[in-house]
Design a protein around this motif. Structure first.
Motif, PDB file in Angstrom:
ATOM      1  N   TRP A 195      36.218  -0.373  35.810  1.00  0.00           N
ATOM      2  CA  TRP A 195      36.499  -0.219  34.375  1.00  0.00           C
ATOM      3  C   TRP A 195      37.999  -0.193  34.081  1.00  0.00           C
ATOM      4  O   TRP A 195      38.442  -0.610  33.012  1.00  0.00           O
ATOM      5  N   THR A 196      38.795   0.251  35.067  1.00  0.00           N
ATOM      6  CA  THR A 196      40.242   0.388  34.827  1.00  0.00           C
ATOM      7  C   THR A 196      40.944  -0.969  34.741  1.00  0.00           C
ATOM      8  O   THR A 196      42.095  -1.046  34.306  1.00  0.00           O
ATOM      9  N   LEU A 199      42.205  -2.789  30.829  1.00  0.00           N
ATOM     10  CA  LEU A 199      43.175  -2.325  29.833  1.00  0.00           C
ATOM     11  C   LEU A 199      44.154  -3.379  29.333  1.00  0.00           C
ATOM     12  O   LEU A 199      44.542  -3.365  28.170  1.00  0.00           O
ATOM     13  N   PHE A 200      44.551  -4.320  30.207  1.00  0.00           N
ATOM     14  CA  PHE A 200      45.451  -5.381  29.719  1.00  0.00           C
ATOM     15  C   PHE A 200      44.775  -6.210  28.619  1.00  0.00           C
ATOM     16  O   PHE A 200      45.443  -6.729  27.729  1.00  0.00           O
ATOM     17  N   VAL A 201      43.456  -6.323  28.688  1.00  0.00           N
ATOM     18  CA  VAL A 201      42.719  -7.070  27.664  1.00  0.00           C
ATOM     19  C   VAL A 201      42.408  -6.182  26.460  1.00  0.00           C
ATOM     20  O   VAL A 201      42.790  -6.477  25.322  1.00  0.00           O
ATOM     21  N   LEU A 202      41.753  -5.035  26.704  1.00  0.00           N
ATOM     22  CA  LEU A 202      41.334  -4.169  25.587  1.00  0.00           C
ATOM     23  C   LEU A 202      42.526  -3.527  24.873  1.00  0.00           C
ATOM     24  O   LEU A 202      42.520  -3.362  23.654  1.00  0.00           O
ATOM     25  N   PRO A 394      28.757  -6.686  28.576  1.00  0.00           N
ATOM     26  CA  PRO A 394      28.676  -5.711  29.672  1.00  0.00           C
ATOM     27  C   PRO A 394      29.501  -6.062  30.910  1.00  0.00           C
ATOM     28  O   PRO A 394      29.766  -5.202  31.737  1.00  0.00           O
ATOM     29  N   SER A 395      29.907  -7.342  31.056  1.00  0.00           N
ATOM     30  CA  SER A 395      30.525  -7.757  32.330  1.00  0.00           C
ATOM     31  C   SER A 395      32.047  -7.886  32.297  1.00  0.00           C
ATOM     32  O   SER A 395      32.637  -8.410  33.236  1.00  0.00           O
ATOM     33  N   LEU A 396      32.674  -7.390  31.231  1.00  0.00           N
ATOM     34  CA  LEU A 396      34.137  -7.581  31.129  1.00  0.00           C
ATOM     35  C   LEU A 396      34.862  -7.016  32.347  1.00  0.00           C
ATOM     36  O   LEU A 396      35.790  -7.636  32.867  1.00  0.00           O
ATOM     37  N   GLU A 397      34.436  -5.850  32.832  1.00  0.00           N
ATOM     38  CA  GLU A 397      35.191  -5.231  33.934  1.00  0.00           C
ATOM     39  C   GLU A 397      35.110  -6.043  35.224  1.00  0.00           C
ATOM     40  O   GLU A 397      36.069  -6.064  35.997  1.00  0.00           O
ATOM     41  N   GLN A 398      33.986  -6.736  35.452  1.00  0.00           N
ATOM     42  CA  GLN A 398      33.896  -7.600  36.635  1.00  0.00           C
ATOM     43  C   GLN A 398      34.778  -8.845  36.456  1.00  0.00           C
ATOM     44  O   GLN A 398      35.438  -9.305  37.386  1.00  0.00           O
TER      45      GLN A 398
END
Length: 433
Positions: A195-196, A199-202, A394-398
């Motif tokens: 999940w970490t 952050l550059f995107v969100l 749901p898959s943004l972190e991957q």
């Protein structure tokens, strides 16, 4: 979000009946003249501590109203409990729940007391209201403080290398060059906790909104895409560029969030794209975290338009089924007042600014909260995309782990994410999908 926003006809019928029978009603006080309010909150320590501080301070000022706090789990299990209790007319008089897109799933216009224009909101900052609203009607007040999503940085490293807080991405990369030359890891990556990596995107959404003000609306309507909008794709580009230049520490792929925070506080890494809420829990064991770490928004292309993305506080709401609406409104008015903020400060170290006019951070607030307060005071903030659009895949972190590790090109990562959100947007029954 794993569940649909649409409710069954039966659930809606229950709600309609509950609304008809008890909207705005108030039960008789007990024989001793007291009214008891039930207050449902999630079971995280910070929430429980905040809720207790608010309830105790309120009861002291309002001896005829008692507040009984009950807890529920967090995450999707907690979401389902809240939805079920609302749909069966079994919700507590007051409840703490997310603001933004998760709130929309509760159909507030059918399940909650409308606070639009009510004196309860007199101290609530106007730019907070959209995240607790539906169709222009307001349903909640802010719980706790906002937090920033951007770059946490080590101020000692900046002082030592005589660096200035960057206002553009080019300035940020120039700082990273100097930090690397000094033998310090410029950017901390902790991709073991996937999940970490987001952050550059969100955390870049302030810059997206500054460049394309209609992006959230168009994205929700399936008219805009990350891959086809340069300002929105920039977050993926940033991830790829930081990796390509070798700015992350060795072993970033197996590092955890806890290790990353420790590295930052100790000055072994200079920058960590992260949420400010990660800092207060560290102050007890690493007191220097309060003063040695600062915050700045992810820089964009124009120094004149520099700002920060914030994660808004949760909301506190009253269900239409409450029989104690007047007493509940009194409690909400207290929560959303400077006195409520003061009670919160005594229990929990704030991770960012309050969204209440006249509420002040304590003198000993952590530096990160003070830095964020400046952005809020100057009106240079935007809520993260998840507060203004219900579309979140749901898959943004991957995807961001793969882009940030150099395995997926940024344009491809952005396109993958555009595809990732489709299923969820269709599940929500959004127009245009």
């Amino acid at each position: 979000m794993k569940t649909s926003h649409r409710m069954t006809g039966a659930a809606l019928a229950v709600l309609a009946m509950a609304a008809l029978t008890s909207c705005g009603s108030s039960s008789e006080p007990a024989a001793d003249g007291t009214t008891t309010l039930k207050f449902l909150v999630d079971n995280s320590q910070a929430t429980v501590d905040t809720a207790k501080a608010l309830a105790d301070a309120f009861m002291q000022a309002n001896p005829t109203i008692k507040i009984e706090t009950e807890t529920r789990p967090g995450g999707s299990e907690g979401d389902n409990i809240v939805k079920t209790r609302l749909s069966t007319g079994d919700m507590s008089d007051v409840f703490w729940y997310n603001s933004g897109s998760l709130l929309q799933a509760l159909n507030p216009s059918q399940t909650m007391v409308d606070l639009t224009g009510d004196p309860v909101l007199q101290h609530v900052q106007k730019d907070f209201l959209p995240v607790v609203s539906q169709d222009g009607k307001v349903y909640g007040v802010p719980a706790g403080t906002a937090m920033g999503g951007g770059i946490l940085y080590n101020r000692k490293v900046y002082e030592q290398l005589k660096l200035e807080v960057p206002k553009t991405w080019a300035d940020f990369m120039a700082n990273n060059d100097k930090i690397k030359a000094a033998g310090i890891a410029p950017v901390i990556g902790t991709f073991k906790d996937t999940w970490t990596s987001q952050l550059f995107v969100l955390g870049d959404y302030y810059n997206v909104q500054a460049a394309v003000p209609s992006f959230a609306q168009d994205y929700t309507a399936n008219k805009s895409k990350f891959a086809a909008t340069p300002a929105a794709r920039a977050g993926f580009d940033h991830l790829a560029e930081v990796h390509a230049k070798g700015y992350m520490q060795e072993g970033f792929g197996s590092a955890t969030n806890d290790q990353g925070m420790k590295m930052l506080v100790e000055g072994k890494g200079a920058h960590y794209p992260m949420l400010s809420a990660q800092l207060p829990p560290l102050v007890a064991t690493m007191p220097q975290a309060a003063t040695d770490v600062g915050f700045f928004g992810i820089p964009g292309t124009d120094a004149a338009k520099n700002g920060a993305t914030i994660w808004e506080p949760a909301g506190i709401y009253i269900p239409k089924t409450s029989e104690n609406v007047d007493a509940a409104k009194k409690f909400l008015a207290f929560i959303a007042s400077p006195a409520g903020a003061e009670a919160t400060n005594k229990a929990v170290q704030p991770a960012g600014p309050f969204r209440i006019t006249g509420a002040k951070l304590p003198e000993d607030a952590i530096q990160v909260a003070k830095d964020l307060q400046v952005y809020v005071d100057e009106g240079r903030t935007a809520p993260a995309l998840e507060f203004v659009s219900p579309v979140k895949g749901p898959s943004l972190e991957q995807i961001t782990v793969a882009v940030g590790s150099g395995l997926t090109p940024p344009a491809e990562g952005a396109a993958q994410y555009d595809k990732d959100v489709e299923k969820q947007a269709k599940q929500l029954g959004l127009a245009g999908w």
